[in-house]
Motif scaffolding. Structure first.
Motif, PDB file in Angstrom:
ATOM      1  N   SER A  16      52.401  38.132  43.263  1.00 17.31           N
ATOM      2  CA  SER A  16      52.974  39.451  43.710  1.00 17.31           C
ATOM      3  C   SER A  16      51.600  40.049  44.943  1.00 17.31           C
ATOM      4  O   SER A  16      50.539  39.660  44.687  1.00 17.31           O
ATOM      5  CB  SER A  16      53.766  40.732  43.150  1.00 17.31           C
ATOM      6  N   THR A  17      51.726  41.078  46.152  1.00 16.08           N
ATOM      7  CA  THR A  17      51.320  41.628  46.555  1.00 16.08           C
ATOM      8  C   THR A  17      50.158  42.181  45.701  1.00 16.08           C
ATOM      9  O   THR A  17      49.014  42.645  45.949  1.00 16.08           O
ATOM     10  CB  THR A  17      51.253  42.027  47.923  1.00 16.08           C
ATOM     11  N   ASP A  18      50.673  43.232  44.338  1.00 19.43           N
ATOM     12  CA  ASP A  18      50.528  44.181  44.469  1.00 19.43           C
ATOM     13  C   ASP A  18      49.521  43.092  43.333  1.00 19.43           C
ATOM     14  O   ASP A  18      48.741  43.617  42.925  1.00 19.43           O
ATOM     15  CB  ASP A  18      51.058  44.981  44.025  1.00 19.43           C
ATOM     16  N   GLU A  19      50.117  42.661  43.038  1.00 19.44           N
ATOM     17  CA  GLU A  19      49.381  41.378  41.777  1.00 19.44           C
ATOM     18  C   GLU A  19      48.262  40.929  42.357  1.00 19.44           C
ATOM     19  O   GLU A  19      46.759  41.027  41.456  1.00 19.44           O
ATOM     20  CB  GLU A  19      49.848  40.724  40.639  1.00 19.44           C
ATOM     21  N   VAL A  20      47.928  40.580  43.089  1.00 18.54           N
ATOM     22  CA  VAL A  20      46.848  39.981  44.312  1.00 18.54           C
ATOM     23  C   VAL A  20      45.383  40.961  44.326  1.00 18.54           C
ATOM     24  O   VAL A  20      45.078  41.243  43.886  1.00 18.54           O
ATOM     25  CB  VAL A  20      46.851  39.566  45.278  1.00 18.54           C
ATOM     26  N   ILE A  21      46.118  42.329  45.189  1.00 14.72           N
ATOM     27  CA  ILE A  21      45.347  43.286  45.239  1.00 14.72           C
ATOM     28  C   ILE A  21      44.671  44.247  44.505  1.00 14.72           C
ATOM     29  O   ILE A  21      43.103  44.385  43.862  1.00 14.72           O
ATOM     30  CB  ILE A  21      46.082  44.573  46.071  1.00 14.72           C
ATOM     31  N   ARG A  22      45.364  44.108  42.821  1.00 19.77           N
ATOM     32  CA  ARG A  22      45.337  44.794  41.339  1.00 19.77           C
ATOM     33  C   ARG A  22      43.731  43.703  41.411  1.00 19.77           C
ATOM     34  O   ARG A  22      42.738  43.735  40.702  1.00 19.77           O
ATOM     35  CB  ARG A  22      46.046  45.381  40.550  1.00 19.77           C
ATOM     36  N   LEU A  23      44.009  41.861  40.847  1.00 23.42           N
ATOM     37  CA  LEU A  23      42.865  41.691  40.187  1.00 23.42           C
ATOM     38  C   LEU A  23      42.205  41.664  41.271  1.00 23.42           C
ATOM     39  O   LEU A  23      40.683  41.378  40.639  1.00 23.42           O
ATOM     40  CB  LEU A  23      43.514  40.671  40.291  1.00 23.42           C
ATOM     41  N   ALA A  24      42.348  41.716  42.818  1.00 19.44           N
ATOM     42  CA  ALA A  24      40.356  41.697  43.802  1.00 19.44           C
ATOM     43  C   ALA A  24      39.708  42.911  43.214  1.00 19.44           C
ATOM     44  O   ALA A  24      38.630  43.275  43.123  1.00 19.44           O
ATOM     45  CB  ALA A  24      40.955  42.114  44.471  1.00 19.44           C
ATOM     46  N   LYS A  25      40.480  43.898  43.354  1.00 19.64           N
ATOM     47  CA  LYS A  25      39.652  45.820  42.866  1.00 19.64           C
ATOM     48  C   LYS A  25      38.495  45.006  41.745  1.00 19.64           C
ATOM     49  O   LYS A  25      37.949  45.873  41.198  1.00 19.64           O
ATOM     50  CB  LYS A  25      40.477  46.397  42.515  1.00 19.64           C
ATOM     51  N   ILE A  26      39.680  44.708  39.906  1.00 15.23           N
ATOM     52  CA  ILE A  26      39.048  44.463  38.948  1.00 15.23           C
ATOM     53  C   ILE A  26      37.888  43.324  39.631  1.00 15.23           C
ATOM     54  O   ILE A  26      37.099  43.358  38.729  1.00 15.23           O
ATOM     55  CB  ILE A  26      40.070  43.667  37.701  1.00 15.23           C
ATOM     56  N   LYS A  27      38.029  41.962  40.669  1.00 13.76           N
ATOM     57  CA  LYS A  27      36.901  40.969  40.877  1.00 13.76           C
ATOM     58  C   LYS A  27      35.652  41.759  41.410  1.00 13.76           C
ATOM     59  O   LYS A  27      34.940  41.225  41.488  1.00 13.76           O
ATOM     60  CB  LYS A  27      37.323  40.194  41.132  1.00 13.76           C
ATOM     61  N   GLY A  28      35.832  43.441  42.110  1.00 13.89           N
ATOM     62  CA  GLY A  28      34.963  43.377  42.958  1.00 13.89           C
ATOM     63  C   GLY A  28      34.717  43.397  44.203  1.00 13.89           C
ATOM     64  O   GLY A  28      33.842  43.150  45.100  1.00 13.89           O
ATOM     65  N   ILE A  29      36.142  43.411  43.988  1.00 10.93           N
ATOM     66  CA  ILE A  29      35.986  42.167  45.809  1.00 10.93           C
ATOM     67  C   ILE A  29      36.459  43.702  46.804  1.00 10.93           C
ATOM     68  O   ILE A  29      37.254  44.454  46.330  1.00 10.93           O
ATOM     69  CB  ILE A  29      37.623  41.650  46.077  1.00 10.93           C
ATOM     70  N   THR A  30      35.344  43.596  47.937  1.00 14.35           N
ATOM     71  CA  THR A  30      35.526  45.027  48.655  1.00 14.35           C
ATOM     72  C   THR A  30      36.839  44.773  50.358  1.00 14.35           C
ATOM     73  O   THR A  30      36.892  45.738  50.859  1.00 14.35           O
ATOM     74  CB  THR A  30      34.036  45.653  49.359  1.00 14.35           C
ATOM     75  N   HIS A  31      36.906  43.751  50.638  1.00 14.60           N
ATOM     76  CA  HIS A  31      37.481  42.725  51.698  1.00 14.60           C
ATOM     77  C   HIS A  31      38.383  41.946  50.907  1.00 14.60           C
ATOM     78  O   HIS A  31      37.689  41.216  51.091  1.00 14.60           O
ATOM     79  CB  HIS A  31      36.481  43.470  52.937  1.00 14.60           C
ATOM     80  N   LEU A  32      39.808  42.165  51.734  1.00 14.76           N
ATOM     81  CA  LEU A  32      40.725  41.021  51.299  1.00 14.76           C
ATOM     82  C   LEU A  32      41.642  41.140  52.490  1.00 14.76           C
ATOM     83  O   LEU A  32      42.501  41.946  52.799  1.00 14.76           O
ATOM     84  CB  LEU A  32      41.290  41.427  49.901  1.00 14.76           C
ATOM     85  N   ALA A  33      41.226  39.449  52.331  1.00 16.38           N
ATOM     86  CA  ALA A  33      42.667  38.901  53.718  1.00 16.38           C
ATOM     87  C   ALA A  33      43.698  38.179  53.348  1.00 16.38           C
ATOM     88  O   ALA A  33      43.653  37.334  52.874  1.00 16.38           O
ATOM     89  CB  ALA A  33      41.827  38.360  54.788  1.00 16.38           C
ATOM     90  N   ILE A  34      45.021  39.164  53.230  1.00 20.53           N
ATOM     91  CA  ILE A  34      46.365  38.924  52.994  1.00 20.53           C
ATOM     92  C   ILE A  34      46.494  37.553  53.999  1.00 20.53           C
ATOM     93  O   ILE A  34      47.033  38.002  55.285  1.00 20.53           O
ATOM     94  CB  ILE A  34      46.988  39.719  52.793  1.00 20.53           C
ATOM     95  N   THR A  35      46.637  36.643  54.327  1.00 18.96           N
ATOM     96  CA  THR A  35      46.837  35.291  54.760  1.00 18.96           C
ATOM     97  C   THR A  35      48.219  34.732  54.788  1.00 18.96           C
ATOM     98  O   THR A  35      47.788  33.408  54.669  1.00 18.96           O
ATOM     99  CB  THR A  35      46.007  34.843  55.274  1.00 18.96           C
ATOM    100  N   ASP A  36      49.413  35.103  54.160  1.00 19.03           N
ATOM    101  CA  ASP A  36      50.466  34.321  54.294  1.00 19.03           C
ATOM    102  C   ASP A  36      51.132  34.444  55.289  1.00 19.03           C
ATOM    103  O   ASP A  36      50.958  33.785  55.779  1.00 19.03           O
ATOM    104  CB  ASP A  36      52.065  35.555  53.570  1.00 19.03           C
TER     105      ASP A  36
END
Length: 280
Positions: A16-36
């Motif tokens: 899910s969107t929530d899971e992807v963004i929270r995973l990005a946070k764990i991995k230290g990603i500062t900027h994430l483009a959601i490109t569905d």
């Protein structure tokens, strides 16, 4: 670290969107483009969640387009687009309807071939914009017909035309928008048009024309790109002053390759350049 090409369950990611963004946070990603694919659904919520937990969300899209002049696929990324823009919504509605009808026909062909699945069984995996081939394969996997999403059964069912292997028995060609229309629509929606994985789709020969229509970026870093592909992409970027982007093309469990979130080759200078072009 940043990542400018990521999907969610709203299109064809298992997460899910929530899971992807929270995973990005764990991995230290500062900027994430959601490109569905072919939708802006969920982008406003994604931006809000990212702001809440400290991940900068780039509202984006990946438009499934086609270069009809050269008979090749061409995926166009839109960066910093306006979610829900009428021009994008109109384009996406047509694409989603076309894909869903094709998916229904594919499920029917799979059933006719003797596989015990149903449209309802496949639908339970989709996340908001309809059924993709990955969802059909997930239903088949659950029934024990295969051990992975991609493999021999996927090829048997969905192999595309134009490969060295026979066409899949459930393959149906989708109708896409013209790449020129996709680029214009991204710009109309206030976004930066970026050519996605040109090495994968072998569509470098369209870049000169697309720049004239407003293409402003090219994906240099992508899991499918070889060193030759990267050099070719870089050459076009230098020729046309294109913004160099990249991303994991993350699909979770549904990915063709096991990839991790993040694009180590990029830094925040790319974000700054995208924003600079957008604000001109």
């Amino acid at each position: 670290m940043i990542d400018l090409h990521v999907h969610t369950k709203i299109s064809d990611n298992s997460l899910s969107t929530d899971e992807v963004i929270r995973l990005a946070k764990i991995k230290g990603i500062t900027h994430l483009a959601i490109t569905d694919h072919d939708t802006t659904k969920g982008l406003q919520e994604a931006v809000s969640l990212g702001r809440e937990i400290g991940v900068g969300i780039v509202p984006g899209i990946e438009i499934s387009a086609y270069d009809y002049q050269r008979n090749k696929r061409a995926h166009i990324l839109g960066m910093y687009i306006e979610p829900g823009h009428p021009a994008l919504d109109l384009l996406c509605t047509s694409l989603i309807q076309s894909r869903n009808q094709a998916s229904r026909d594919m499920v029917r062909k799979v059933m006719d071939a003797g596989y015990d699945i149903s449209w309802e069984a496949v639908q339970k995996y989709e996340g908001g914009t309809g059924v993709y081939k990955q969802h059909i394969m997930h239903a088949l996997l659950e029934k024990g017909y295969c051990e992975s999403i991609y493999g021999d059964l996927y090829k048997k069912l969905f192999q595309r035309r134009g490969t060295s292997e026979p066409q899949g028995i459930a393959y149906i060609k989708l109708e896409y928008v013209d790449a020129q229309t996709a680029i214009r629509t991204v710009r109309e929606a206030g976004g930066i048009a970026v050519l996605a994985h040109p090495g994968q789709l072998r569509n470098f020969d369209g870049i000169d024309d697309w720049v004239e229509l407003g293409l402003e970026g090219i994906e240099l870093y992508h899991p499918s790109h070889s060193e030759d592909d990267r050099q070719m992409s870089l050459g076009y970027a230098q020729k046309h002053n294109l913004i160099v982007t990249g991303g994991s093309d993350f699909h979770g469990f549904y990915g063709e390759k096991l990839v991790e979130l993040g694009c180590p080759g990029l830094d925040e200078r790319c974000i700054n350049e995208l924003l600079s072009r957008k604000n001109k």
